[in-house]
Design a protein around this motif. Structure first.
Motif, PDB file in Angstrom:
ATOM      1  N   TYR A  74       0.832  -1.207   0.000  1.00  0.00           N
ATOM      2  CA  TYR A  74       0.000   0.000   0.000  1.00  0.00           C
ATOM      3  C   TYR A  74       0.865   1.254   0.000  1.00  0.00           C
ATOM      4  N   ALA A  75       1.949   1.254   0.795  1.00  0.00           N
ATOM      5  CA  ALA A  75       2.858   2.410   0.830  1.00  0.00           C
ATOM      6  C   ALA A  75       3.538   2.602  -0.518  1.00  0.00           C
ATOM      7  N   ALA A  76       3.928   1.494  -1.173  1.00  0.00           N
ATOM      8  CA  ALA A  76       4.565   1.608  -2.492  1.00  0.00           C
ATOM      9  C   ALA A  76       3.588   2.149  -3.526  1.00  0.00           C
ATOM     10  N   ALA A  77       2.310   1.783  -3.428  1.00  0.00           N
ATOM     11  CA  ALA A  77       1.309   2.269  -4.384  1.00  0.00           C
ATOM     12  C   ALA A  77       1.089   3.769  -4.228  1.00  0.00           C
ATOM     13  N   ILE A  78       1.118   4.258  -2.980  1.00  0.00           N
ATOM     14  CA  ILE A  78       0.933   5.696  -2.756  1.00  0.00           C
ATOM     15  C   ILE A  78       2.107   6.486  -3.332  1.00  0.00           C
ATOM     16  N   LYS A  79       3.309   5.960  -3.180  1.00  0.00           N
ATOM     17  CA  LYS A  79       4.499   6.664  -3.660  1.00  0.00           C
ATOM     18  C   LYS A  79       4.656   6.569  -5.180  1.00  0.00           C
ATOM     19  N   LYS A  80       4.023   5.600  -5.792  1.00  0.00           N
ATOM     20  CA  LYS A  80       4.173   5.391  -7.221  1.00  0.00           C
ATOM     21  C   LYS A  80       3.472   6.498  -8.007  1.00  0.00           C
ATOM     22  N   ALA A  81       4.155   7.038  -9.013  1.00  0.00           N
ATOM     23  CA  ALA A  81       3.553   8.085  -9.856  1.00  0.00           C
ATOM     24  C   ALA A  81       2.359   7.507 -10.600  1.00  0.00           C
ATOM     25  N   PRO A  82       1.228   8.217 -10.662  1.00  0.00           N
ATOM     26  CA  PRO A  82       0.005   7.656 -11.263  1.00  0.00           C
ATOM     27  C   PRO A  82       0.086   7.450 -12.768  1.00  0.00           C
ATOM     28  N   ASN A  83       1.055   8.101 -13.468  1.00  0.00           N
ATOM     29  CA  ASN A  83       1.135   7.951 -14.923  1.00  0.00           C
ATOM     30  C   ASN A  83       2.040   6.801 -15.351  1.00  0.00           C
ATOM     31  N   LEU A  84       2.611   6.064 -14.409  1.00  0.00           N
ATOM     32  CA  LEU A  84       3.485   4.953 -14.770  1.00  0.00           C
ATOM     33  C   LEU A  84       2.661   3.698 -14.996  1.00  0.00           C
ATOM     34  N   PRO A  85       3.000   2.930 -16.030  1.00  0.00           N
ATOM     35  CA  PRO A  85       2.212   1.735 -16.351  1.00  0.00           C
ATOM     36  C   PRO A  85       2.564   0.566 -15.433  1.00  0.00           C
ATOM     37  N   ILE A  86       1.698  -0.449 -15.455  1.00  0.00           N
ATOM     38  CA  ILE A  86       1.956  -1.675 -14.704  1.00  0.00           C
ATOM     39  C   ILE A  86       2.846  -2.610 -15.513  1.00  0.00           C
ATOM     40  N   TYR A  87       2.575  -2.686 -16.848  1.00  0.00           N
ATOM     41  CA  TYR A  87       3.332  -3.576 -17.716  1.00  0.00           C
ATOM     42  C   TYR A  87       4.043  -2.759 -18.791  1.00  0.00           C
ATOM     43  N   ASP A  88       5.152  -3.317 -19.324  1.00  0.00           N
ATOM     44  CA  ASP A  88       5.859  -2.661 -20.428  1.00  0.00           C
ATOM     45  C   ASP A  88       5.298  -3.174 -21.751  1.00  0.00           C
ATOM     46  N   GLU A  89       5.932  -2.802 -22.865  1.00  0.00           N
ATOM     47  CA  GLU A  89       5.422  -3.160 -24.185  1.00  0.00           C
ATOM     48  C   GLU A  89       5.469  -4.660 -24.433  1.00  0.00           C
ATOM     49  N   GLU A  90       6.321  -5.382 -23.717  1.00  0.00           N
ATOM     50  CA  GLU A  90       6.431  -6.824 -23.892  1.00  0.00           C
ATOM     51  C   GLU A  90       5.511  -7.594 -22.948  1.00  0.00           C
ATOM     52  N   GLY A  91       4.720  -6.874 -22.160  1.00  0.00           N
ATOM     53  CA  GLY A  91       3.802  -7.522 -21.246  1.00  0.00           C
ATOM     54  C   GLY A  91       4.432  -7.930 -19.929  1.00  0.00           C
ATOM     55  N   LYS A  92       5.667  -7.498 -19.709  1.00  0.00           N
ATOM     56  CA  LYS A  92       6.326  -7.783 -18.441  1.00  0.00           C
ATOM     57  C   LYS A  92       6.090  -6.635 -17.475  1.00  0.00           C
ATOM     58  N   TYR A  93       6.334  -6.885 -16.218  1.00  0.00           N
ATOM     59  CA  TYR A  93       6.140  -5.829 -15.224  1.00  0.00           C
ATOM     60  C   TYR A  93       7.104  -4.676 -15.492  1.00  0.00           C
ATOM     61  N   TYR A  94       6.570  -3.469 -15.374  1.00  0.00           N
ATOM     62  CA  TYR A  94       7.359  -2.263 -15.654  1.00  0.00           C
ATOM     63  C   TYR A  94       8.002  -1.764 -14.356  1.00  0.00           C
ATOM     64  N   TYR A  95       9.297  -1.438 -14.455  1.00  0.00           N
ATOM     65  CA  TYR A  95      10.035  -0.869 -13.337  1.00  0.00           C
ATOM     66  C   TYR A  95      10.706   0.424 -13.784  1.00  0.00           C
ATOM     67  N   GLY A  96      10.952   1.320 -12.844  1.00  0.00           N
ATOM     68  CA  GLY A  96      11.594   2.590 -13.162  1.00  0.00           C
ATOM     69  C   GLY A  96      10.627   3.743 -13.070  1.00  0.00           C
ATOM     70  N   PHE A  97      11.099   4.971 -13.453  1.00  0.00           N
ATOM     71  CA  PHE A  97      10.258   6.161 -13.347  1.00  0.00           C
ATOM     72  C   PHE A  97      10.068   6.872 -14.682  1.00  0.00           C
ATOM     73  N   ALA A  98      10.707   6.397 -15.772  1.00  0.00           N
ATOM     74  CA  ALA A  98      10.501   7.011 -17.088  1.00  0.00           C
ATOM     75  C   ALA A  98       9.040   6.785 -17.511  1.00  0.00           C
ATOM     76  N   PRO A  99       8.426   7.753 -18.219  1.00  0.00           N
ATOM     77  CA  PRO A  99       8.983   8.946 -18.870  1.00  0.00           C
ATOM     78  C   PRO A  99       9.110  10.169 -17.962  1.00  0.00           C
ATOM     79  N   ASN A 100       8.894  10.024 -16.659  1.00  0.00           N
ATOM     80  CA  ASN A 100       9.059  11.167 -15.775  1.00  0.00           C
ATOM     81  C   ASN A 100      10.536  11.535 -15.678  1.00  0.00           C
ATOM     82  N   SER A 101      10.812  12.833 -15.518  1.00  0.00           N
ATOM     83  CA  SER A 101      12.205  13.288 -15.463  1.00  0.00           C
ATOM     84  C   SER A 101      12.861  13.007 -14.121  1.00  0.00           C
ATOM     85  N   LYS A 102      12.061  12.823 -13.075  1.00  0.00           N
ATOM     86  CA  LYS A 102      12.607  12.570 -11.754  1.00  0.00           C
ATOM     87  C   LYS A 102      11.911  11.370 -11.117  1.00  0.00           C
ATOM     88  N   GLY A 103      12.621  10.758 -10.232  1.00  0.00           N
ATOM     89  CA  GLY A 103      12.082   9.603  -9.527  1.00  0.00           C
ATOM     90  C   GLY A 103      13.205   8.751  -8.978  1.00  0.00           C
TER      91      GLY A 103
END
Length: 451
Positions: A74-103
């Protein structure tokens, strides 16, 4: 979430029984984190003979808690930027903060955390007691009771694999902890209740024995070949985090005698002898006496004539000693050792004292004295209770810091005293009492001093 329960009861003139079963399934506010509980209870009472009774009470519970990591997710979900996806283009879990400039470069995916990690505990508990009660005479009862409490916990943590660029977040590792707790108590008492003319006698003589055993083992592993491998035994790297075993026993013998004459004068005497395995032989046993007296003034003719508006009045006082053998399961009288894995002797690891023992460790003593007055007036519409108390505790047991030059950090010691004194006053007034309306006033005042 849902809950289901059922109960059954019945019996005959000699035997009665009660059986209850219950189950519940509670869904968490976090996906893939739920909890199930199962429980059952049985009460059985029967008369083996006209003077011999048998009772058996057993309760069993099972708790599967898979929501241990829910607050973290729950704490990780609150800190997570709302515009970041759950999965990447290959259908795997997405990690990182791009396309945001900071994170944070360690930004974790809370959905992935909920599905690829598995943290939970399995708790099983059995509480039971059985007793035999014999009534050889109308005023004499013998009571023998055996009680047990078995509590076992298995907790496991399995962290799934993460991409190599994720730093600062644990992955591809596991930990398992097993706790086994056993406690049983054996009690035997002889109860006396006898009236001879204007004299009332009541007494209890008995003994109890309490045994406790605790075992804790915790192991961890990392670098699993496959996410399908769960147990620590399948890890390439394994280590023992902790291993702990403790036993303790407490023996007590006690006697209590109460006496009343014409419901006016009351006397109570108590003595108990306790022996604890937590102390050395020289300090293992301790006796603690206590006494109480009471005078029911309202049963005296001169008092009723002088204060006819007072229905009940009693003066009372008591004093006595009590004891305590520790704040936790640690044997402060004995030294503790741990395996030194940093250095070797003759090419082997060796045991090193981690905390020194205190052979002079003794019981914690508490002396208590109080005096009070209970009174009711105007047909019991006004009730008054007044108490003054004095309580002093000596040889308090604490873990104390040690000078660095000793080579140790802490030791259990009898290092403190504490005193509490004060008074309490309560007045209850039934101002209006009728069929449709009641008005009651309660007044309390107290004073306490602590040193």
């Amino acid at each position: 979430s849902h809950n289901v329960s059922a109960s059954f009861s019945g019996g005959s003139q000699k035997t009665t029984y009660f059986l209850s079963l219950a189950t519940s399934n509670n869904q968490s506010y976090v996906i893939n984190n739920d909890m199930q509980r199962y429980s059952g209870r049985l009460n059985l009472n029967t008369k083996l003979t006209p003077k011999l009774d048998l009772s058996v009470n057993i309760s069993i519970s099972r708790l599967n808690n898979n929501a241990l990591q829910a607050p973290e997710i729950y704490a990780a979900a609150i800190k997570k930027a709302p515009n970041l996806p759950i999965y990447d283009e290959e259908g795997k879990y997405y990690y990182g903060f791009a396309p945001n400039s900071k994170g944070s470069p360690e930004t974790y995916n809370p959905v992935a955390q909920a599905y690829i990690n598995d943290e939970g505990s399995e708790d099983t508990r059995v509480i039971g007691n059985t007793y035999l009660e014999w009534h050889p005479l109308s005023w004499l009862t013998w009571h023998t009771e055996l009680g047990t409490d078995m509590y076992n916990v298995f907790a496991s943590i399995r962290k799934g694999s993460l991409p190599e660029h994720i730093k600062g977040v644990a992955g591809n590792q596991a930990q398992e902890t097993t706790k086994l707790n056993l406690k049983y108590v054996i009690t035997n008492t002889l109860n006396i209740n006898k009236i001879i003319g204007n004299h009332f006698f009541q007494g209890v003589f008995g003994q109890s024995y309490e045994y406790v055993r605790d075992r804790i083992n915790s192991v961890a592993g990392s670098n699993f070949f496959s996410p399908d491998l769960i147990g620590v035994g399948a890890a390439q790297s394994k280590r023992v985090i902790s291993a702990y075993s403790m036993k303790s026993a407490l023996f007590s013998a006690f006697a209590r005698f109460n006496y009343q004459w014409k419901m006016k004068y009351m006397l109570g005497l108590t003595y108990r002898l306790d022996g604890s395995s937590r102390f050395n032989r020289n300090h293992r046993y301790l006796g603690t006496p206590s006494a109480s007296i009471g005078w029911r003034l309202s049963n005296e003719r001169f008092f009723r004539e002088a204060f006819p508006f007072i229905n009940q009045a009693k003066l009372r006082s008591s004093f006595g000693l009590s004891s305590k053998d520790g704040n936790n399961s640690y044997y402060g009288a004995q030294a503790t050792y741990k395996l030194n894995t940093l250095t070797t002797y003759g090419g082997l690891n060796y045991l090193q004292m981690s905390q020194p023992g205190n052979e002079n460790l003794n019981w914690e003593h508490t002396f208590t004295w109080n005096v009070g007055l209970d009174a009711e007036a105007l047909k019991s519409r006004i009730k008054l209770t007044l108490d003054y108390y004095y309580k002093k505790t000596t040889n308090m047991l604490f873990s104390s810091n040690l000078p660095l030059y000793t080579g140790y950090t802490k030791e259990n010691q009898n290092i403190a005293d504490m005193m509490n004194t004060g008074f309490d006053l309560q007045i209850i007034s039934d101002n209006i009492v009728s069929k449709n309306f009641q008005w009651q006033t309660i007044f309390n005042i107290s004073s306490a001093t602590n040193k």
